[in-house]
Structures are given as structure tokens and as C-alpha cells.
Design an enzyme around this catalytic site. Sequence first.
Site, short mmCIF file in Angstrom:
data_model
loop_
_atom_site.label_atom_id
_atom_site.label_comp_id
_atom_site.label_asym_id
_atom_site.label_seq_id
_atom_site.Cartn_x
_atom_site.Cartn_y
_atom_site.Cartn_z
N HIS A 173 0.90 -1.31 -0.08
CA HIS A 173 -0.14 -0.02 0.03
C HIS A 173 0.78 1.27 0.00
O HIS A 173 1.90 0.92 0.80
CB HIS A 173 -0.94 0.18 1.22
N ASP B 28 -7.93 -5.45 0.09
CA ASP B 28 -8.41 -6.45 -1.25
C ASP B 28 -8.12 -7.72 -0.88
O ASP B 28 -8.45 -8.47 -1.67
CB ASP B 28 -7.90 -5.69 -2.36
N1 ACO Z 1 4.27 -7.65 -4.78
C1 ACO Z 1 5.52 -7.85 -5.09
N2 ACO Z 1 6.29 -6.67 -4.84
C2 ACO Z 1 5.81 -5.42 -4.39
C3 ACO Z 1 4.21 -5.32 -4.33
C4 ACO Z 1 3.40 -6.55 -4.40
N3 ACO Z 1 2.30 -6.45 -4.07
N4 ACO Z 1 3.96 -3.97 -3.84
C5 ACO Z 1 5.06 -3.19 -3.81
N5 ACO Z 1 6.08 -4.22 -4.37
C6 ACO Z 1 7.39 -3.85 -4.39
C7 ACO Z 1 7.91 -3.08 -5.66
O1 ACO Z 1 8.27 -3.99 -6.67
C8 ACO Z 1 8.80 -2.21 -5.14
O2 ACO Z 1 10.24 -3.02 -5.13
P1 ACO Z 1 11.58 -2.34 -5.37
O3 ACO Z 1 11.83 -1.33 -4.32
O4 ACO Z 1 12.67 -3.44 -5.31
O5 ACO Z 1 11.42 -1.77 -6.75
C9 ACO Z 1 8.49 -1.68 -3.71
O6 ACO Z 1 7.85 -2.92 -3.23
C10 ACO Z 1 7.81 -0.54 -3.61
O7 ACO Z 1 6.80 -0.77 -4.44
P2 ACO Z 1 5.97 0.47 -5.13
O8 ACO Z 1 5.41 0.23 -6.53
O9 ACO Z 1 7.18 1.77 -5.23
O10 ACO Z 1 5.02 0.91 -4.09
P3 ACO Z 1 3.76 2.08 -4.53
O11 ACO Z 1 3.62 2.78 -3.27
O12 ACO Z 1 4.04 2.96 -5.78
O13 ACO Z 1 2.70 1.13 -4.73
C11 ACO Z 1 0.85 -0.37 -4.85
C12 ACO Z 1 1.69 0.66 -3.92
C13 ACO Z 1 0.50 0.19 -6.01
C14 ACO Z 1 -0.42 -0.68 -3.68
C15 ACO Z 1 1.61 -1.71 -4.85
O14 ACO Z 1 2.08 -2.29 -3.41
C16 ACO Z 1 0.73 -2.79 -5.64
O15 ACO Z 1 0.87 -2.83 -6.60
N6 ACO Z 1 0.13 -3.62 -4.81
C17 ACO Z 1 -0.60 -4.82 -5.59
C18 ACO Z 1 -1.99 -3.99 -6.04
C19 ACO Z 1 -2.83 -3.79 -4.93
O16 ACO Z 1 -3.00 -4.87 -4.03
N7 ACO Z 1 -3.49 -2.73 -5.22
C20 ACO Z 1 -4.60 -2.32 -3.97
C21 ACO Z 1 -4.06 -1.29 -3.14
S1 ACO Z 1 -5.13 -0.71 -1.73
C22 ACO Z 1 -6.19 -0.04 -2.67
O17 ACO Z 1 -5.80 0.81 -3.70
C23 ACO Z 1 -7.51 -0.23 -2.21
#
Ligand code: ACO
Length: 428
Positions: free
Chosen positions: A306, A363
Site C-alpha cells: 500500500h 483487497d
Molecule cells: N508484490 C510484490 N512486490 C511489491 C508489491 C506486491 N504487491 N507491492 C510493491 N512491491 C515492491 C515493488 O516492486 C518495489 O520493489 P523495489 O523497491 O525492489 O523496486 C517496492 O515494493 C515498492 O513498491 P512501489 O510500487 O514503489 O510502491 P507504491 O507505493 O508505488 O505502490 C501499490 C503501492 C500500487 C499498492 C503496490 O504495492 C501494488 O502494486 N500492490 C498490488 C496491487 C494492490 O493490491 N493494490 C491495491 C492497493 S489498496 C487500494 O487501492 C484499495
Amino acid sequence: MQDKAIITNDSKSTECPVIIGTEGEKAIDIAKLRSQTGCITFDDGYGNTGSCLSKITFIDGDLGILRYRGIDIAELSEKSDFIETAYLIIWGRFPTADERKAFEAQMAENAKLPDSMTQQFEGFPKDAHPMAVLTSMINAMSCHHHDLFEIKDEKSFARATAILLSKIRLIAAYTYKHANGDALFCQQGEGGYAAQFLSMMFSWPGKRYVADADVARALDLLFILHADHEQNCSTSTVRMVASSEANLFTATSAGVSALWGKLHGGANQAVLEMLEGIKNSGDSIESVIAKCKQKDSDFRLMGFGHRVYKNFDPRAKIIKVACDKVLDKLGKSDPLLQIAKDLEKAALSDSYFVDRKLYPNVDFYSGIIMRAIGIPTNMFTVMFAIGRMPGWIANWKETNENPKARIYRPRQIYMGPKLRSYEDAKKG
Ligand code: ACO
């Protein structure tokens, strides 16, 4: 003495005021930075940008806290129901018994769709994604309520709110019926908001569906948990549209569009599809976790991570407990629930997830509840939208009522070609 931040650039120091929120959050006010220094700030994805002052919802992502109007989500989800919570979020206080009665009566008066809106469903392909239908139909409400474009008084706002909160349920139910090739039949349900929705969704002529009280309560709980979440992608979109003084229907329809993506509300559908994929392929939990960690893989554990929570999402904890209860009550066992629990356990003890502070979000378990209730997977994000409607309405209201509000207009750093002639550009 008031805190100030000093920004030094080109050997010149500029003082910026510091704003302190009621929970002690600090923000450097850079509104005058450009006029004083010629510089703007850059914050890709707005991860560090406060776009408004708001009194609606407080989140502390490090501590895993979520409060609507100061009340903790765990307390609200135990003691309140969706209508009362919606009222609290929108108007900032609980309704009196008479106010609630009047609001529910107004919602009941506005439960049906005008015939021309019902006929519009015929124009959608049966396999249209329900979120495409929802955003279109909410925007279509603008065609029927010109009198609510300019909301200047509380009475008109209450009417617009009742229309949106009430009709969104029937739009969702009709979307389901249209996709199945069934008649668009409206069963006026009894009970609370969620029970009425379930009755609209699953009743057919001559076959009335009466929701089990525990099942209706579980859906009501999901709606409460989704009701607001401060400046996420869809709510910021609603505020962005509202800032141009666009009407409430079109602004919330834009919110639905923003919610649809799988990095936001669309994640609930993506989680279920991921869990089903794991079940069908027989992939081991270890191999799924390993896939997330591969450097060149764009595979993510859906329902994990998140932007704001770097701790447990408090909503996920509540939903996990509710999930067990609903399956118990319905006497169902879902193999996807076990896969989800195994994935959670493996991820929470893996340094990749621990180091990045990736925890289950709202979710991760919500889809399993919805699946048990009979909601089709491609309608999960529609359920999220129904729940989020009070938050969008409240944020539209706050933007609309702010006497200092300005149109949202971020700037950019241009990185494209420098001035060149038409002929040079054609040469490539
Ligand atoms: N699975 C694996 N790796 C992940 C995940 C995940 N679900 N989420 C983040 N990471 C990793 C990224 O690859 C990144 O790794 P790195 O530092 O080696 O490059 C690091 O964690 C940081 O991730 P970001 O994408 O920079 O985090 P951001 O804050 O931009 O994204 C998000 C947040 C979009 C929610 C992300 O965690 C994600 O894609 N999660 C999966 C989708 C999801 O569940 N979305 C619902 C969110 S809640 C809502 O909106 C109701």
C-alpha cells in the site's frame, strides 16, 4: 513560535510556513515557492504531496490507523452500519433518529431508475465490464438532474446524495441482470442498505431473495470499511474534477473510472483471479513468492502493499475475521481462503516483503467474502465503488464548500524536444 522551513537554492534562502494537522502531521507550505524562487517541486506519483486540508479521514500508515471523522475504523465497524457511517463521513456527525429516517425515506423515493436510463442498458454489450457500465450510468445521471448541477443549498445536496447512494445499487443489480440476459426487474428490498441491495441483485419476478442477516451484515461491513480512505487515486480524481466546479454526478463517475485500475480498486478482482490461477496451476506458495522477487518479473502479489500503510492495513485485519465467519455461517469452505492464508504467512516471513513493509491490504480477503455471497468476480470493484461513494461525496462537498478553493492544476517539468521547425520535425 510557528515552525518554518528554509529552502536554499541559487545561494538564496526562502522561508516556507509549516502547517501542522490536528494529529501532529507536518507539511511545508510551498504555495509561494515558485513566485519567490522560480522553482516548483517535483514529486512523481504525489507520494509526498498534500493536496488539500481535510477534516474527513485520518490515516497513520506507519501505525496502521484509520479513522473516519475521528472514530477508529474497528469501533465503527463493530457499532455502526453503512448508512450511519455514510452520514457521518458526509456531514461530519451522526444523524439524529429523525434525520436518519428522513434520509432513508429520501433514498427509498430515489431507488428506481428513470425508464430512459433502464433502456440504456440495452445499448451495452452483455460482456461489458461492470465498471464500464457503472461509470457510464453514474455520468448519465447528470443528464437527468440539471437542477443539481449547481448545488448551493443543503437541501439540494442531500437530494443529490440520496440519489447517488440509492441508485448506484440498482445500477449494479441491473448490470448483473443484463450480463446474464435477464429482465431488468427491480425488487424493492427490506432491511438495511446491504440487504436491500442483495434483494435487488438476486430477486427475479416471482422469486424474491431475502438476504440472510449475517450475510447482509458482512456486506454492510465491507461497505463501511471501504467508505473513505483520504486522498487515494479515485478520491483525488473526484476532488480534481470537483475543483473545476463540475457537478457531483460527473465527478463521482470519474472516481469510478479511477478506481477501476488493478493497482487501486481493481485489485480485489485481480486477487481472486490470482488465487484461482494458483489453485488451477497447482503452483506452490514458494514458487509464487519467488516469482514476485525475480528482478525482471512484473508479477506482484495482488492485495499486498500500500502506498500509505507500511504496517497492517487495519481493514484487512477486520475483513480476515469476517471472512472466516461468513464461510462458517454459509457452511462453505473455500480452498482459495487457505491459499490466501498460506500466501500471507509466507510473505510476512519473507525478507523481500518484510524489508519493503508489504502487508495484506483491504483487497486481499474481501473477494473471498464477496465470492461466498455470490457476487461475480468481475463485479467486485463495483462493490468497492458502492462502499466508496460516501467518501467521494464528502470530498466533493469539502472541495465545493471551500471558499479558498482553486482549480487543481499541477505543473510539470518539460523534458521534450527544444523548439524546432515543422520541416526538421518531419525529417525525423
Ligand atoms: N508484490 C510484490 N512486490 C511489491 C508489491 C506486491 N504487491 N507491492 C510493491 N512491491 C515492491 C515493488 O516492486 C518495489 O520493489 P523495489 O523497491 O525492489 O523496486 C517496492 O515494493 C515498492 O513498491 P512501489 O510500487 O514503489 O510502491 P507504491 O507505493 O508505488 O505502490 C501499490 C503501492 C500500487 C499498492 C503496490 O504495492 C501494488 O502494486 N500492490 C498490488 C496491487 C494492490 O493490491 N493494490 C491495491 C492497493 S489498496 C487500494 O487501492 C484499495
